[in-house]
Design a protein around this motif. Sequence first.
Motif, PDB file in Angstrom:
ATOM      1  N   ALA A 125       1.196  -1.438  -0.099  1.00  0.00           N
ATOM      2  CA  ALA A 125      -0.033  -0.301  -0.276  1.00  0.00           C
ATOM      3  C   ALA A 125       0.751   1.251   0.288  1.00  0.00           C
ATOM      4  O   ALA A 125       1.929   1.774   1.001  1.00  0.00           O
ATOM      5  CB  ALA A 125      -0.823  -0.102   1.023  1.00  0.00           C
ATOM      6  N   THR A 126       0.210   2.263  -0.715  1.00  0.00           N
ATOM      7  CA  THR A 126       1.046   3.420  -0.440  1.00  0.00           C
ATOM      8  C   THR A 126       0.106   4.148   0.535  1.00  0.00           C
ATOM      9  O   THR A 126      -0.844   4.134  -0.040  1.00  0.00           O
ATOM     10  CB  THR A 126       0.487   4.581  -2.221  1.00  0.00           C
ATOM     11  OG1 THR A 126       1.820   4.003  -3.163  1.00  0.00           O
ATOM     12  CG2 THR A 126       1.499   6.121  -1.547  1.00  0.00           C
ATOM     13  N   ARG A 157     -11.161   9.120  -5.726  1.00  0.00           N
ATOM     14  CA  ARG A 157      -9.788   9.343  -6.633  1.00  0.00           C
ATOM     15  C   ARG A 157      -9.476   7.604  -7.169  1.00  0.00           C
ATOM     16  O   ARG A 157      -9.351   6.652  -6.689  1.00  0.00           O
ATOM     17  CB  ARG A 157      -8.569   9.617  -6.037  1.00  0.00           C
ATOM     18  CG  ARG A 157      -8.974  10.995  -6.164  1.00  0.00           C
ATOM     19  CD  ARG A 157      -7.075  12.053  -5.370  1.00  0.00           C
ATOM     20  NE  ARG A 157      -7.002  13.343  -5.290  1.00  0.00           N
ATOM     21  CZ  ARG A 157      -6.193  14.182  -5.017  1.00  0.00           C
ATOM     22  NH1 ARG A 157      -4.878  14.049  -4.968  1.00  0.00           N
ATOM     23  NH2 ARG A 157      -6.804  15.563  -4.465  1.00  0.00           N
ATOM     24  N   ALA A 158      -8.874   7.671  -7.809  1.00  0.00           N
ATOM     25  CA  ALA A 158      -8.543   5.839  -8.408  1.00  0.00           C
ATOM     26  C   ALA A 158      -7.445   5.856  -7.630  1.00  0.00           C
ATOM     27  O   ALA A 158      -6.261   6.994  -7.095  1.00  0.00           O
ATOM     28  CB  ALA A 158      -8.219   6.164  -9.857  1.00  0.00           C
ATOM     29  N   PRO A 159      -7.095   4.405  -6.417  1.00  0.00           N
ATOM     30  CA  PRO A 159      -6.116   4.570  -5.723  1.00  0.00           C
ATOM     31  C   PRO A 159      -4.603   4.066  -6.718  1.00  0.00           C
ATOM     32  O   PRO A 159      -5.133   3.575  -7.871  1.00  0.00           O
ATOM     33  CB  PRO A 159      -6.451   2.951  -5.202  1.00  0.00           C
ATOM     34  CG  PRO A 159      -7.262   2.537  -6.213  1.00  0.00           C
ATOM     35  CD  PRO A 159      -7.677   3.479  -7.018  1.00  0.00           C
ATOM     36  N   SER A 160      -3.770   3.513  -6.081  1.00  0.00           N
ATOM     37  CA  SER A 160      -2.257   3.259  -6.175  1.00  0.00           C
ATOM     38  C   SER A 160      -2.568   2.121  -6.941  1.00  0.00           C
ATOM     39  O   SER A 160      -1.398   1.305  -7.695  1.00  0.00           O
ATOM     40  CB  SER A 160      -1.411   3.621  -5.512  1.00  0.00           C
ATOM     41  OG  SER A 160      -0.728   5.160  -4.780  1.00  0.00           O
ATOM     42  N   THR A 161      -3.214   1.371  -5.745  1.00  0.00           N
ATOM     43  CA  THR A 161      -3.273  -0.202  -6.726  1.00  0.00           C
ATOM     44  C   THR A 161      -4.100  -1.091  -6.910  1.00  0.00           C
ATOM     45  O   THR A 161      -5.485  -0.119  -6.562  1.00  0.00           O
ATOM     46  CB  THR A 161      -2.877  -1.380  -4.771  1.00  0.00           C
ATOM     47  OG1 THR A 161      -1.427  -0.801  -4.758  1.00  0.00           O
ATOM     48  CG2 THR A 161      -2.797  -2.562  -5.600  1.00  0.00           C
ATOM     49  N   ASP A 162      -4.336  -1.538  -7.604  1.00  0.00           N
ATOM     50  CA  ASP A 162      -5.346  -2.210  -8.774  1.00  0.00           C
ATOM     51  C   ASP A 162      -6.657  -1.412  -8.768  1.00  0.00           C
ATOM     52  O   ASP A 162      -7.996  -1.956  -8.557  1.00  0.00           O
ATOM     53  CB  ASP A 162      -5.884  -2.847  -6.806  1.00  0.00           C
ATOM     54  CG  ASP A 162      -5.497  -4.411  -7.231  1.00  0.00           C
ATOM     55  OD1 ASP A 162      -4.205  -4.624  -8.220  1.00  0.00           O
ATOM     56  OD2 ASP A 162      -6.119  -5.155  -6.421  1.00  0.00           O
ATOM     57  N   GLY A 382      -5.565  -6.271   1.938  1.00  0.00           N
ATOM     58  CA  GLY A 382      -5.486  -5.954   1.286  1.00  0.00           C
ATOM     59  C   GLY A 382      -6.261  -5.449   0.425  1.00  0.00           C
ATOM     60  O   GLY A 382      -6.549  -3.959   0.959  1.00  0.00           O
ATOM     61  N   PRO A 383      -6.629  -4.640  -0.835  1.00  0.00           N
ATOM     62  CA  PRO A 383      -7.068  -3.910  -1.309  1.00  0.00           C
ATOM     63  C   PRO A 383      -8.379  -4.255  -1.453  1.00  0.00           C
ATOM     64  O   PRO A 383      -8.859  -5.107  -1.334  1.00  0.00           O
ATOM     65  CB  PRO A 383      -6.320  -3.745  -3.068  1.00  0.00           C
ATOM     66  CG  PRO A 383      -4.845  -4.327  -3.223  1.00  0.00           C
ATOM     67  CD  PRO A 383      -5.088  -5.052  -1.888  1.00  0.00           C
ATOM     68  N   LEU A 384      -9.141  -2.673  -1.896  1.00  0.00           N
ATOM     69  CA  LEU A 384     -11.057  -3.361  -1.251  1.00  0.00           C
ATOM     70  C   LEU A 384     -10.872  -4.146  -2.733  1.00  0.00           C
ATOM     71  O   LEU A 384     -12.178  -3.937  -2.728  1.00  0.00           O
ATOM     72  CB  LEU A 384     -11.053  -1.869  -1.440  1.00  0.00           C
ATOM     73  CG  LEU A 384     -10.998  -1.167  -0.233  1.00  0.00           C
ATOM     74  CD1 LEU A 384     -12.359   0.163  -0.625  1.00  0.00           C
ATOM     75  CD2 LEU A 384     -12.056  -2.208   0.485  1.00  0.00           C
ATOM     76  N   SER A 385     -10.936  -4.290  -3.581  1.00  0.00           N
ATOM     77  CA  SER A 385     -10.830  -4.989  -5.006  1.00  0.00           C
ATOM     78  C   SER A 385     -10.828  -6.785  -4.645  1.00  0.00           C
ATOM     79  O   SER A 385     -11.373  -7.302  -5.434  1.00  0.00           O
ATOM     80  CB  SER A 385      -9.670  -4.937  -6.113  1.00  0.00           C
ATOM     81  OG  SER A 385      -8.702  -5.764  -5.877  1.00  0.00           O
TER      82      SER A 385
END
Length: 397
Positions: A125-126, A157-162, A382-385
Amino acid sequence: MISITLLTLGLAAYATAHGDHDSQKSISGPHQSLWYNRLPGDGGTQADSVFSGITTFGRLPYKACLSEPGVQYDIAFLGAPFDTGTSYRPGARFGPSGIRQGSRRLNLYGGYNVPLATNPFNSWATVLDCGDVPVTSYDNTYALRQIEEGHYNLLSRAPSTDARKRGPAKHERTLPRVITLGGDHTITLPLLRSINRAYGPVSVIHFDSHLDTWKPKVFGGSPSEVASINHGTYFYHAAQEGLLRNDSNIHAGIRTTLSGPSDYDNDGYCGFEIVEAREIDTIGTDGIIKKIIDRVGTKNPVYLSLDIDTLDPAFAPATGTPETGGWSTRELRTILRGLESLNLIGADIVEVAPAYDTNAEHTTMAAADALYEIMSIMVKKGPLSAMVEQLPGTNEL
């Protein structure tokens, strides 16, 4: 000349005793470069010890995200310095800066969370500290709008990951998480309004010693529309506005005095179940954790709001409306860790008023440590995806 030589030798010896730091340019992630064996002006970098430098949450990198729309992150810390909705002791406008001060040593030894087996400062994560929303102290209605728009600016905003993978937000988007530093508890209403714009109604875990679902005519007398929104009524308004998922919300840590038993009955119209603080004496931390998970579930998006007065004043005296008989810092952190199976999409911590703290910063450190647990859960999850079922070839937008 002799003193300079001795100082240089001493610093060099310290560096040797603590490992090869020439080959390890960063401790606690990419944001904390340290030097040990060079003097300023002798080719070394600026000293950046845990007690020096600009104060951000956990010494995370700072970005002025609200004025830099291109900045991306997976988790953002955002301050909301608002306290003109409080009914007793003001001062939570200084909460964001106080919590940051209390967090300075979170990654002193690298930031690894032993019980949760994760390092939120050094992961996929960033994570950034995005500073504070500019909040007026002269107009509550406008201030709450500032908080909602500032939060939504970061959340949407779009996240850094996924960023391109399907997620649980509207239009199947994957979004970053925002952790808000309050501020009195009124700020949760504009935060939930922002969350609703991105996700729709969500389940809420509410750690607090007070219900905060009071009808305005009961709490504050509601002499005006502005006065009707305060740190004791915001959940009433959230329920009326359709921001909460019915019958999947829970209070934890409740122990305030009431006007009568009917107050608990009236709380039901907002869709909350109640876990009283004293239940920990009979069912323990495991029982509290089970009640929370059973109530909100492990599949739906969950928002967590933590009033620092959940803790007993012995552990957190610096709060707007302290109540004795609360949980210890250790008990609260254990309960928070037990929620790692939940899908936390965001969180806030509120009612930290540093002016009432001890010189040892008990309350601000407790608040920072609680957020460290919440942050760790988000990183470990992890990412919310990951909330969306992974099917080959179908998960990208």
